[in-house]
Design an enzyme around this catalytic site. Structure first.
Site, PDB file in Angstrom:
ATOM      1  CE1 TYR A 101     -24.248   4.496 -24.221  1.00 40.35           C
ATOM      2  CE2 TYR A 101     -25.537   6.423 -24.849  1.00 40.35           C
ATOM      3  CZ  TYR A 101     -24.316   5.800 -24.683  1.00 40.35           C
ATOM      4  OH  TYR A 101     -23.166   6.479 -24.970  1.00 40.35           O
ATOM      5  CD  GLU A 189     -20.697   4.766 -22.980  1.00 44.62           C
ATOM      6  OE1 GLU A 189     -21.028   5.338 -24.024  1.00 44.62           O
ATOM      7  OE2 GLU A 189     -20.353   3.573 -22.955  1.00 44.62           O
TER       8      GLU A 189
END
Ligand code: GDP
Ligand code: MN
Length: 379
Positions: A101, A189
């Protein structure tokens, strides 16, 4: 404003972040054609402004063009978190080894931008954040010099990356920081940032939110807006130039000015109620805006009572009163209302509203108390 994954992917690709090529399809036939062009196994992904598409069945693999058509037909018929899927992304299926991530978000309490990353990326990142927050690395960018390459390398080491991955990760981080700042994003993101079979790190899913207040200087981003993915009330308010904030209580609030909105909500809370929303018609609102505002409030099913709190300055109370009357003529659903009009032309405003069967209040305390009582009576 949120972007679709395919729009955000295009921005990342322009910044030379490794993003696999992909196509957008709006029908099963288009998906089939896209899969044929791409060749081999493909992934079909719902394009909606919501996370958790994988868990909702909106991300599926297909191993032939015909399979892609069938899968796309399924996904195009879906509703994910209340949002209709109108387009799908078709991309070559990646052979994923590991999922990371990586994101940048504004950290208001630290007054800076923060990088967040984790070696446990993928669909359970929310759970990782909630249960084992220590597995999410946070590194703040200096507001003056920005996110530095050494910080990206440091993050890579802390995530356990080795060899060429360290440099790749650091480069992606620096580029993603540029994507964030150059587009006035409040969030960007990549999840997953995947290590694929040949060892490369690739951005396989991207989310990006642009600061609405900065859209005026990014017309190319403003043009990407997809109103079909927005709350209907918020979209209507946006078009009418009114700011609308949805909350989860039961009292709808129409006010003029953000400060007055805060004071109104505080006073409602003090009397034991909870605001369902607030709509700020701003200074100098026109009668039609008042009408639109009230219509939006009344179309929210959780609104049990409405508090209208207007301080007439440039905004004239008589004009607000006419806007309220016009709205009441057209609406299907009515909720009990309390109106507090003070300032410019307040007497005329009150006269206009006489006979409209609305509770009138002179102080904010009285208005809030009445609204809470009316809402309880409706419950
Ligand atoms: P989200 O659920 O909305 O975050 O959608 P994602 O695009 O992140 O997809 C969810 C999950 O599906 C990812 O975390 C991957 O595990 C998996 N996935 C996505 N794309 C591919 C792909 O090309 N190949 C494989 N094998 N899995 C994929
Ligand atoms: Mn994802």
């Amino acid at each position: 404003m949120n972007l679709h994954e395919y729009q955000a992917r295009a921005i990342l690709a322009r910044h030379h972040i490794p993003v696999p090529p992909s196509r957008v399809a709006r029908s099963p036939e288009e998906a089939e054609a896209a899969a044929r062009e791409i060749g081999g196994e493909v992934v079909i992904k719902a394009q909606v402004h919501a996370g958790g598409r994988g868990k909702a069945g909106g991300v599926k693999l297909a191993n032939s063009p015909v399979g892609a058509r069938e899968t796309a037909a399924q996904i195009l018929g879906m509703t994910i978190k209340g949002l209709d899927v109108r387009q799908v992304l078709v991309a070559p299926a990646a052979d994923i080894r590991r999922e990371f991530y990586l994101g940048f978000v504004l950290d208001r309490s630290e007054q800076s931008v923060v990088m967040m990353s984790s070696a446990e990326g993928g669909i359970d990142i929310e759970e990782v954040a909630a249960r084992t927050p220590e597995r999410i690395l946070r590194i703040h960018a200096d507001p003056v010099v920005g996110f530095q390459p050494y910080q990206g390398r440091d993050a890579a080491f802390q995530l356990g990356l080795t060899g060429p991955h360290v440099r790749q990760f650091a480069q992606i981080t620096t580029k993603l920081y540029n994507v964030f700042t150059q587009n006035d994003a409040s969030l960007v993101e990549i999840n997953p940032l995947a290590e694929v079979a040949d060892g490369e790190l690739q951005a396989l899913d991207v989310k990006m939110t642009i600061d609405d207040s900065a859209l005026y200087r990014h017309p190319e981003l403003a043009a990407l807006r997809d109103r079909s993915q927005e709350d209907p009330g918020e979209a209507r308010a946006g078009e009418a130039g009114i700011s609308y904030i949805k909350l989860d209580g039961e009292i709808g609030c129409m006010v003029n000015g953000a400060g007055l909105a805060m004071a109104t909500m505080d006073t409602i809370s003090q009397y034991g109620g909870r605001p369902a929303n607030f709509l700020d018609i701003g200074g100098g609102a026109k009668q039609e805006q008042v009408t639109t505002a009230l219509n939006i409030i009344l179309s929210e099913p959780n609104v049990r009572a409405v508090l209208i709190n207007i301080f007439g300055g440039i905004t004239r109370c008589d004009m607000v009163a006419r806007g309220i009357l016009a709205a009441l003529e057209g609406v299907e659903r009515r909720a009990p209302m309390v109106v507090r009009l003070v300032g410019t032309n307040e007497d005329e405003g009150r006269r206009i509203l006489e006979g409209a069967n609305l509770a009138a209040a002179t102080s904010l305390a009285e208005a809030a108390e009445t609204a809470v009582r009316l809402a309880r009576a409706e419950a």
